[in-house]
Design an enzyme around this catalytic site. Structure first.
Site, PDB file in Angstrom:
ATOM      1  N   ASP A 145     -14.424   3.785  -3.176  1.00 45.40           N
ATOM      2  CA  ASP A 145     -14.593   3.119  -1.869  1.00 45.40           C
ATOM      3  C   ASP A 145     -15.948   3.736  -1.231  1.00 45.40           C
ATOM      4  O   ASP A 145     -16.984   3.797  -1.829  1.00 45.40           O
ATOM      5  CB  ASP A 145     -13.809   3.337  -1.198  1.00 45.40           C
ATOM      6  CG  ASP A 145     -13.405   2.758   0.423  1.00 45.40           C
ATOM      7  OD1 ASP A 145     -12.765   1.542   0.358  1.00 45.40           O
ATOM      8  OD2 ASP A 145     -13.774   3.011   1.126  1.00 45.40           O
ATOM      9  N   TRP A 146     -15.926   4.073   0.065  1.00 49.05           N
ATOM     10  CA  TRP A 146     -17.110   4.469   0.694  1.00 49.05           C
ATOM     11  C   TRP A 146     -17.821   5.848  -0.010  1.00 49.05           C
ATOM     12  O   TRP A 146     -18.766   6.177   0.244  1.00 49.05           O
ATOM     13  CB  TRP A 146     -16.957   4.734   2.089  1.00 49.05           C
ATOM     14  CG  TRP A 146     -17.567   3.635   3.189  1.00 49.05           C
ATOM     15  CD1 TRP A 146     -16.605   2.573   3.859  1.00 49.05           C
ATOM     16  CD2 TRP A 146     -18.602   3.461   3.763  1.00 49.05           C
ATOM     17  NE1 TRP A 146     -17.374   1.787   4.348  1.00 49.05           N
ATOM     18  CE2 TRP A 146     -18.723   2.196   4.349  1.00 49.05           C
ATOM     19  CE3 TRP A 146     -19.875   3.991   3.452  1.00 49.05           C
ATOM     20  CZ2 TRP A 146     -19.657   1.828   5.347  1.00 49.05           C
ATOM     21  CZ3 TRP A 146     -20.957   3.632   3.964  1.00 49.05           C
ATOM     22  CH2 TRP A 146     -20.998   2.592   4.807  1.00 49.05           C
ATOM     23  N   TRP A 151      -9.931  -7.762   5.824  1.00 53.70           N
ATOM     24  CA  TRP A 151      -9.811  -6.340   6.002  1.00 53.70           C
ATOM     25  C   TRP A 151     -10.706  -5.902   7.117  1.00 53.70           C
ATOM     26  O   TRP A 151     -10.198  -5.176   8.182  1.00 53.70           O
ATOM     27  CB  TRP A 151     -10.149  -5.689   4.710  1.00 53.70           C
ATOM     28  CG  TRP A 151     -10.516  -4.096   4.949  1.00 53.70           C
ATOM     29  CD1 TRP A 151     -11.733  -3.418   4.766  1.00 53.70           C
ATOM     30  CD2 TRP A 151      -9.825  -3.004   5.700  1.00 53.70           C
ATOM     31  NE1 TRP A 151     -11.773  -2.239   5.087  1.00 53.70           N
ATOM     32  CE2 TRP A 151     -10.540  -1.773   5.827  1.00 53.70           C
ATOM     33  CE3 TRP A 151      -8.553  -3.173   6.294  1.00 53.70           C
ATOM     34  CZ2 TRP A 151     -10.199  -0.726   6.289  1.00 53.70           C
ATOM     35  CZ3 TRP A 151      -8.068  -1.746   6.838  1.00 53.70           C
ATOM     36  CH2 TRP A 151      -9.032  -0.699   6.797  1.00 53.70           C
ATOM     37  N   ASP A 200      -7.354  -4.619  -7.349  1.00 49.61           N
ATOM     38  CA  ASP A 200      -8.394  -4.294  -6.360  1.00 49.61           C
ATOM     39  C   ASP A 200      -9.050  -5.525  -5.796  1.00 49.61           C
ATOM     40  O   ASP A 200     -10.144  -6.011  -6.473  1.00 49.61           O
ATOM     41  CB  ASP A 200      -9.200  -3.275  -6.566  1.00 49.61           C
ATOM     42  CG  ASP A 200      -9.877  -2.659  -5.164  1.00 49.61           C
ATOM     43  OD1 ASP A 200      -9.930  -3.685  -4.145  1.00 49.61           O
ATOM     44  OD2 ASP A 200     -10.409  -1.761  -5.099  1.00 49.61           O
ATOM     45  N   HIS A 236      -6.127  -0.144  -5.002  1.00 46.58           N
ATOM     46  CA  HIS A 236      -7.386  -0.004  -4.243  1.00 46.58           C
ATOM     47  C   HIS A 236      -7.506   1.571  -4.244  1.00 46.58           C
ATOM     48  O   HIS A 236      -8.480   2.423  -4.563  1.00 46.58           O
ATOM     49  CB  HIS A 236      -7.690  -0.454  -3.028  1.00 46.58           C
ATOM     50  CG  HIS A 236      -9.243  -0.009  -2.428  1.00 46.58           C
ATOM     51  ND1 HIS A 236     -10.257  -0.398  -2.922  1.00 46.58           N
ATOM     52  CD2 HIS A 236      -9.515   0.917  -1.271  1.00 46.58           C
ATOM     53  CE1 HIS A 236     -11.113   0.119  -2.279  1.00 46.58           C
ATOM     54  NE2 HIS A 236     -10.743   0.994  -1.534  1.00 46.58           N
TER      55      HIS A 236
END
Length: 302
Positions: free
Chosen positions: A120-121, A161, A247, A276
């Site tokens: 992710d980030w 999201w 995901d 995810h």
């Protein structure tokens, strides 16, 4: 001085499966970052970077396996998350500032020969860090992440999201994590993900993160990511993708990395049955795959 809050330590008492010692350093004046540092200091380093809206708790299943395999495992909580300090105003967060904080963290600990695992980030930040200080990194594992440039339209799932993060009156972090897994999480695990956020005042970093993803090609961060991609397309050190098959936001991003990054050629890329938050569902398997990857590429503990 920017306004900050610090989650009371009592919020983290008796968390399920989180027996780790806490470490802290300041990434700038008045801003304290929390991290885990498990295993012997002279061992090869694995840096685990979390994303939105999780914290180092996400890696609790992986840390013991990797440290027992003779690695030093370092897991920071991004500013605004976990036990790290949290800026109160959303406007005090930016992509660039997050990158500066992670850079300061790596430099203060003087981490070298790093194997990065990013999700992710953690990838938006970690992959940029790799291209900006390549001499500190020896290998990369990317999982359910990308380096967006605004040139490709983000999927509808991301738009939903992003809107939810801004408009939801009760931004329940634990339930967000639960929605990002195939198997439902226990109430104890959901509570642990909520622990860093006693009230809305603590959630500015989690709230604003989705809006910091550069989805417009004219975004200055999009240009920086395009420059980073140019460097990644010259990256010949080992690069592995360990993605999930369920995901909807990151689906297909792994194929781009496999095609464009030279170090990904010939590696044993995997697509696991998970959502995810792949670390939550496949933590033990991910740790084993990381160990195998490092053995395959000649970077492993004794």
């Amino acid at each position: 001085m920017k306004k900050t809050v610090r989650t009371p330590e009592t919020r983290f008492e008796n968390l399920a499966d989180y027996p780790f010692s806490s470490h802290y350093l300041h990434v700038e004046e008045g801003l304290r970052l929390h991290y885990l540092d498990e295993g012997e200091k002279d061992r090869p380093i694995i840096l685990l970077l979390h994303g939105e809206p999780s914290w180092s708790y996400l890696y609790r299943k992986m840390v013991p396996i990797l440290s027992k395999a003779h690695f030093r495992v370092v897991v920071p909580d991004l500013i605004g998350f976990g036990k790290s300090d949290k800026l109160v105003r959303t406007g005090d967060y930016s992509y660039q500032r997050h990158l500066e904080w992670i850079t300061a963290f790596i430099e203060q600990l003087d981490l070298k020969g790093i194997t990065l695992f990013c999700q992710d980030w953690g990838g938006l930040l970690g992959l940029r860090a790799v291209t900006e200080m390549p001499d500190r990194f020896s290998a990369v594992i990317a999982s359910n992440t990308t380096l967006p440039t605004g040139n490709v339209e983000m999927p509808e799932a991301f738009s939903r999201w992003r809107e939810f993060s801004q408009k939801s009156p009760d931004f329940d972090i634990g339930k967000v994590i639960d929605m990002g897994t195939i198997e439902p999480l226990s109430e104890a695990v959901i509570a642990a993900y909520n622990a860093p956020f006693p009230s809305e005042r603590y959630k500015a970093g989690a709230r604003i993160f989705p809006t910091l993803v550069p989805i417009d090609a004219q975004d200055p961060e999009s240009q920086k990511n395009r420059e980073a991609w140019k460097k990644l397309m010259q990256w010949k050190k080992p690069f592995l993708t360990l993605f999930a098959d369920s995901d909807p936001i990151m689906n297909g991003a792994e194929e781009v990395m496999q095609l464009r990054i030279p170090g990904a050629k010939g590696q044993r890329h995997q697509l696991l049955k998970a959502g995810h938050f792949i670390q939550e569902e496949k933590g033990e398997e991910l740790a084993a795959l990381i160990i195998d990857f490092l053995k395959d590429n000649g970077t492993s503990g004794p």
